[in-house]
Scaffold this active site. Structure first.
Site, mmCIF file in Angstrom:
data_model
loop_
_atom_site.group_PDB
_atom_site.id
_atom_site.type_symbol
_atom_site.label_atom_id
_atom_site.label_comp_id
_atom_site.label_asym_id
_atom_site.label_seq_id
_atom_site.Cartn_x
_atom_site.Cartn_y
_atom_site.Cartn_z
ATOM 1 N N ASN A 154 58.223 28.386 12.977
ATOM 2 C CA ASN A 154 56.406 29.247 12.534
ATOM 3 C C ASN A 154 57.281 30.543 11.534
ATOM 4 O OD1 ASN A 154 54.522 30.931 13.534
ATOM 5 N ND2 ASN A 154 55.578 31.447 15.402
ATOM 6 N N LYS A 171 53.894 31.992 10.386
ATOM 7 C CA LYS A 171 53.634 32.701 11.151
ATOM 8 C C LYS A 171 52.185 33.111 9.828
ATOM 9 C CE LYS A 171 57.162 34.752 13.597
ATOM 10 N NZ LYS A 171 57.753 35.964 14.081
ATOM 11 N N HIS A 179 52.071 32.963 21.662
ATOM 12 C CA HIS A 179 53.149 33.530 21.222
ATOM 13 C C HIS A 179 52.973 34.815 21.022
ATOM 14 C CE1 HIS A 179 55.402 35.347 17.821
ATOM 15 N NE2 HIS A 179 56.193 34.171 17.928
ATOM 16 N N GLU A 191 53.517 37.687 19.400
ATOM 17 C CA GLU A 191 52.501 39.007 18.252
ATOM 18 C C GLU A 191 50.797 38.035 18.995
ATOM 19 O OE1 GLU A 191 54.395 36.797 15.147
ATOM 20 O OE2 GLU A 191 56.462 37.522 15.913
ATOM 21 N N GLU A 217 60.436 33.025 25.016
ATOM 22 C CA GLU A 217 60.943 33.919 23.609
ATOM 23 C C GLU A 217 61.198 35.545 24.184
ATOM 24 O OE1 GLU A 217 60.075 32.641 19.851
ATOM 25 O OE2 GLU A 217 58.578 33.369 20.299
ATOM 26 N N GLY A 222 62.899 38.919 16.143
ATOM 27 C CA GLY A 222 63.182 38.984 14.817
ATOM 28 C C GLY A 222 63.549 40.546 14.774
ATOM 29 N N SER A 250 65.222 34.567 17.189
ATOM 30 C CA SER A 250 66.571 35.442 16.390
ATOM 31 C C SER A 250 67.623 34.389 15.956
ATOM 32 C CB SER A 250 67.116 36.927 16.370
ATOM 33 O OG SER A 250 66.811 37.879 16.626
HETATM 34 C C1 PEP Z 1 59.156 33.725 16.863
HETATM 35 O O1 PEP Z 1 58.322 34.756 16.397
HETATM 36 O O2 PEP Z 1 58.965 32.630 17.229
HETATM 37 C C2 PEP Z 1 60.165 33.682 16.124
HETATM 38 C C3 PEP Z 1 61.649 33.036 17.221
HETATM 39 O O3 PEP Z 1 61.356 34.797 15.409
HETATM 40 P P1 PEP Z 1 62.357 35.120 15.190
HETATM 41 O O4 PEP Z 1 62.927 33.902 15.139
HETATM 42 O O5 PEP Z 1 62.353 35.139 13.671
HETATM 43 O O6 PEP Z 1 63.286 35.846 16.000
#
Ligand code: PEP
Length: 293
Positions: free
Chosen positions: A52, A54, A138, A140, A210, A216, A255
């Site tokens: 992703n 973003k 998602h 966000e 998630e 992040g 992460s």
């Molecule tokens: C995400 O935002 O879907 C995500 C998994 O981000 P990160 O891998 O940076 O934690």
């Protein structure tokens, strides 16, 4: 900083709980008596690694990464590879990846087919750029753009009507984790966001777990805790859509990086990953995709 301290404290607490054989997640129903996921089910689900991107990268920056990634993963057959670039780069990335083993998806869509919805993108427009997948719900989008389980549900149905495969994100917020209502939050996302599908539709989408508070941060949940939550998700899905539960892929996201991915992939209910930061560069994402090599 406060967030990092909370994550660290929770990490230690989780490790201690696992060490004494107790779960920090409280089951709230008889859901654990439902049987799902035999070892052969996992084998039949192709691993999916999705990046992703973003709101990162111009078209030329996107092309530069994809060209390197394409070469680095050209020999990969056992893992499905998927990238979610920005809308503006979709067409160019599709031209570059058309004859490769890299699939593309959009990061969002609107559920209406056409009309006076300034700034929105329809399912047909997304399909037209060569996408086979679309990311829906998602955290966000939930946090900054008012997405709810109701809008998630409308988007899933609109995507499927256009032949797009939805990748649906669910997971608990920091507050929900702190107040120990992780399972309730997930159950709500599923019962409302994923409601009203046919068994055929329910069998073809992808769910991503998630934990919002770990995205992040560089500190994922432990693989054991992720597995516990994935197993719960599969059981809830079995209650909703019976045999579809063993067919769908459930990805872990938050992460994940080339160093920690294989510990997650050893777990029976984890079928791949949605990756943010570590997917932005071809080198780290290709290493992550080749986790078993
Ligand atoms: C995400 O935002 O879907 C995500 C998994 O981000 P990160 O891998 O940076 O934690």
């Amino acid at each position: 900083m406060k967030r990092l301290i909370i994550v660290a404290v929770f990490f230690v607490f989780t490790m201690l709980s696992c060490a004494v054989g107790k779960s920090v997640i409280k089951p709230d129903s008889d859901i654990f008596t439902i049987k799902t996921n035999s070892p052969s089910d996992k084998i039949s689900r192709k691993v999916l690694m999705a990046g992703n991107w973003k709101m990162n990268k111009t078209v030329s920056e996107s092309l530069s990464v994809i060209k390197t990634l394409k070469k680095a993963v050209s020999d990969v057959k056992d893992v499905e590879i998927l990238i979610f670039p920005s809308y503006t780069a979709l067409q160019a990335i599709n031209n570059e990846t058309k004859d490769s083993n890299i699939n593309i998806g959009a990061q969002n869509l609107f559920w209406e087919a056409k009309g006076a919805f300034t700034g929105e993108i329809s399912p047909a427009m997304i399909k037209d750029t060569g996408c086979s997948y679309v990311l829906i719900g998602h955290s966000e989008r939930r946090q900054y753009f008012g997405e709810t389980d109701e809008t998630v549900n409308k988007k899933i149905k609109a995507a499927m009507a256009e032949g797009l495969i939805p990748i649906v994100c669910i997971g608990e917020t920091l507050k929900e984790m702190e107040t120990n209502v992780t399972f309730q939050a997930i159950e709500k996302h599923m019962k409302e966001g994923l409601a009203g599908l046919t068994v055929e539709q329910a069998s073809s989408l992808v769910i991503v777990y998630e934990p919002v508070w770990a995205i992040g941060t560089g500190i994922p949940v432990t693989p054991d805790r992720a597995q516990e939550t994935h197993a719960f998700i599969r059981k809830i899905y079995a209650k909703m859509y019976k045999e579809a539960a063993d067919k769908i892929r459930i990805l872990y996201g938050a992460s994940v990086n080339p160093e920690n991915v294989s510990a997650f992939m050893k777990k029976p209910d984890i079928d791949g990953s949605l990756v943010g930061k570590a997917s932005l560069e071809a080198e780290s994402f290709s290493k992550l995709i080749k986790y078993s090599k």
